[in-house]
Design an enzyme around this catalytic site. Sequence first.
Site, PDB file in Angstrom:
ATOM      1  N   GLY A  61      34.485  34.273  42.437  1.00  0.00           N
ATOM      2  CA  GLY A  61      33.348  33.508  41.266  1.00  0.00           C
ATOM      3  C   GLY A  61      33.079  34.876  40.470  1.00  0.00           C
ATOM      4  N   GLU A  62      31.851  34.677  39.890  1.00  0.00           N
ATOM      5  CA  GLU A  62      31.532  35.670  39.034  1.00  0.00           C
ATOM      6  C   GLU A  62      30.304  36.654  39.959  1.00  0.00           C
ATOM      7  OE1 GLU A  62      32.309  37.604  36.226  1.00  0.00           O
ATOM      8  OE2 GLU A  62      33.997  36.419  36.583  1.00  0.00           O
ATOM      9  N   SER A  63      30.560  37.819  40.227  1.00  0.00           N
ATOM     10  CA  SER A  63      29.749  38.449  41.020  1.00  0.00           C
ATOM     11  C   SER A  63      28.250  38.536  40.311  1.00  0.00           C
ATOM     12  CB  SER A  63      30.289  39.818  41.518  1.00  0.00           C
ATOM     13  OG  SER A  63      30.278  40.637  40.469  1.00  0.00           O
ATOM     14  N   CYS A  94      37.072  38.930  46.386  1.00  0.00           N
ATOM     15  CA  CYS A  94      37.108  39.295  45.179  1.00  0.00           C
ATOM     16  C   CYS A  94      35.591  39.375  44.857  1.00  0.00           C
ATOM     17  CB  CYS A  94      37.611  37.937  44.371  1.00  0.00           C
ATOM     18  SG  CYS A  94      37.703  38.706  42.682  1.00  0.00           S
ATOM     19  N   ARG A 124      34.940  46.978  39.463  1.00  0.00           N
ATOM     20  CA  ARG A 124      35.181  45.696  38.910  1.00  0.00           C
ATOM     21  C   ARG A 124      36.419  45.538  37.997  1.00  0.00           C
ATOM     22  NH1 ARG A 124      30.436  42.883  36.481  1.00  0.00           N
ATOM     23  NH2 ARG A 124      31.492  41.156  36.807  1.00  0.00           N
ATOM     24  N   ILE A 154      42.888  37.746  40.380  1.00  0.00           N
ATOM     25  CA  ILE A 154      42.343  37.192  39.381  1.00  0.00           C
ATOM     26  C   ILE A 154      41.122  37.922  38.729  1.00  0.00           C
ATOM     27  CG2 ILE A 154      41.485  35.015  38.406  1.00  0.00           C
ATOM     28  CD1 ILE A 154      44.267  34.712  39.508  1.00  0.00           C
ATOM     29  N   ARG A 155      41.241  38.924  37.670  1.00  0.00           N
ATOM     30  CA  ARG A 155      40.356  39.731  37.108  1.00  0.00           C
ATOM     31  C   ARG A 155      39.900  40.424  38.293  1.00  0.00           C
ATOM     32  NH1 ARG A 155      37.060  38.983  32.549  1.00  0.00           N
ATOM     33  NH2 ARG A 155      35.366  39.220  33.862  1.00  0.00           N
ATOM     34  N   HIS A 245      42.423  36.469  46.756  1.00  0.00           N
ATOM     35  CA  HIS A 245      41.854  35.230  46.956  1.00  0.00           C
ATOM     36  C   HIS A 245      42.445  34.166  48.085  1.00  0.00           C
ATOM     37  CE1 HIS A 245      38.987  35.097  43.718  1.00  0.00           C
ATOM     38  NE2 HIS A 245      39.846  35.674  42.958  1.00  0.00           N
ATOM     39  N   GLU A 247      41.787  32.168  49.693  1.00  0.00           N
ATOM     40  CA  GLU A 247      41.209  30.643  49.634  1.00  0.00           C
ATOM     41  C   GLU A 247      42.195  29.768  48.581  1.00  0.00           C
ATOM     42  OE1 GLU A 247      39.758  33.266  48.341  1.00  0.00           O
ATOM     43  OE2 GLU A 247      38.545  32.691  46.535  1.00  0.00           O
TER      44      GLU A 247
END
Lengths: 276, 314
Positions: A61-63, A94, A124, A154-155, A245, A247
């Site tokens: 997600g976004e950390s 991630c 990051r 992903i990023r 990821h 997942e």
Amino acid sequence: MVNADIPITVGVLALQGAFSEHLQLLKKASQALPSNITFRFLEIRTKEALSSCDALIVPGGESTTMSLVAERSGLLEPLREFVKVYRKPVWGTCAGMILLAEEANRTKKGGQELIGGLDVRVKRNHFGSQTESFSTPLSLPFLGDPTPFYGYFIRAPIVEHILPPTTPASSLENNTADTVTAPSKKPINDVAASFTSPDEVRILGRLTPSKLTTTEEDAKLGITSPSEGRIVAVEQGNCFGTSFHPELGSDIRIHKWWLEKVVEKVETKRRLEAES
Amino acid sequence: MATELPVETHVSLNGANGSTAQDATSFANKDALARMLKGGVIMDVTTEEQARIAEEAGASAVMALERIPADIRIEGGVSRMSDPGMIKRIKAAVTIPVMAKARIGHFVECQILDAIGIDFIDESEVLTPADNVHHVTKHGYKAPFVCGCRNLGEALRRISEGAAMIRTKGEAGTGDVVEAVKHMRTLNSEIKKAQNLSDEELYVMAKEIGAPYDLLKKTAQLGRLPVVNFAAGGVATPADAALMMQLGCDGVFVGSGIFRSGDPAKRAKAIVQAVTHYNNPQILAEVSEGLGEAMVGVSVSSLPESQKLQGRGW
């Protein structure tokens, strides 16, 4: 053997991000484990829910979002205790790996709060923005299976540096002004402390350098052979982190591998606690 | 979120074969970023300062644009893609993903946004459409796309064109949530209807709503859209955000609602908390307290059809 009457509770931090995907994979992976072990899988949004967990996944997600929401929801300190005081098994993917790192670079202005647990420094968005995201087969020997694991980056962050476990992060060289660190904490008792072992960081996966996976910076550093590839999976004591990821997709191998470790640690803990 | 997005669709929808490396143009990698935004709030920002306020509030992404929808509504004129320099400055100011809007059908604006390394493109009805018939074919770009919808047919047409994420259109720049609710309710009821149809009937429904049969069939099987679906257009309060989440959205866009309010930083934080704890009325009550003035807004029922943005898109 774990008493099947006492289920093992595995939580997925559900503050933001791809927590549902982890829960789906956990359920699938648990079906591939011996049926005498029962699991409970929970979405975790409060400290009360967290305290019922034997193990936890911090999802992608976004950390920054997760860190801020955790802080405002009164979860940041309980999370640090979960990881560092109770030393329960934790896996970060991630953004989750960023939060489990002791140090992070390229964080937002003013830095961000980390949970810590892995003596690594992560960078990051190593590869850049979404237009540099990619997916690629990975060789992960720890799975004991030569079939490559398909990893989504992903990023994605990478592990830039393994830190010596006994050295306070702040005393290290090449700290930059924007490096943020997690606070350290002592294990609650010997049982918890035993889960810190092995206390050095084990590198479990590297990214094979290719046109897609090599940034300009990597090219300048001359990262060309697979043994020098960027570190994308690490384990230390009770903590496990992946840049990618697992997942996403239908490959349950990493979830199964991790659940087996959780079962082993919970069994040991319950046995030691029963003895003491 | 009423129905979770199954992880299987990640592989099946996009044809990833799981053996060869894929760059950002692969649908799987686009769907992946959309999934990472779930449970989050995406905020409209027009300056670096606003972008920083949004990031500090816990936004999971920002939408960089020159004028927020409320101003577009007041000032009128032709609304276009923002200055790429301004978008780059916002990108440099924050570490979270940055989205930007392109006009409907304006594929060159999309090429430009792709070239500057934008994280997501919104082919948006909020800007003045550049094509009255066609939408952009979104498959070939490195950046994923999000598009608005009012109903299931519109949503599935956009997914067929390559959108990796859908949002309700709502009625942007009003601060009135009624249209976002209507669009989400419409989606939900059409999906329920599709679930009860035989294959023969699904072919007819596909024809009637102008959607590709395969995507309609997939949607009926899943009981939800096969991609991430956010709410947008009129969300102004934490309660509005939680309402959309309880109706089944995966996350929320907030446009004018934040920076047109009395205390943007506080409101932004409250909306972020509300999206995480959307099912917890106690927390929703706490975060709704003392937020200061909400966006004044304009009631959609008082707007003439010609001033509604949602009708743009085909």
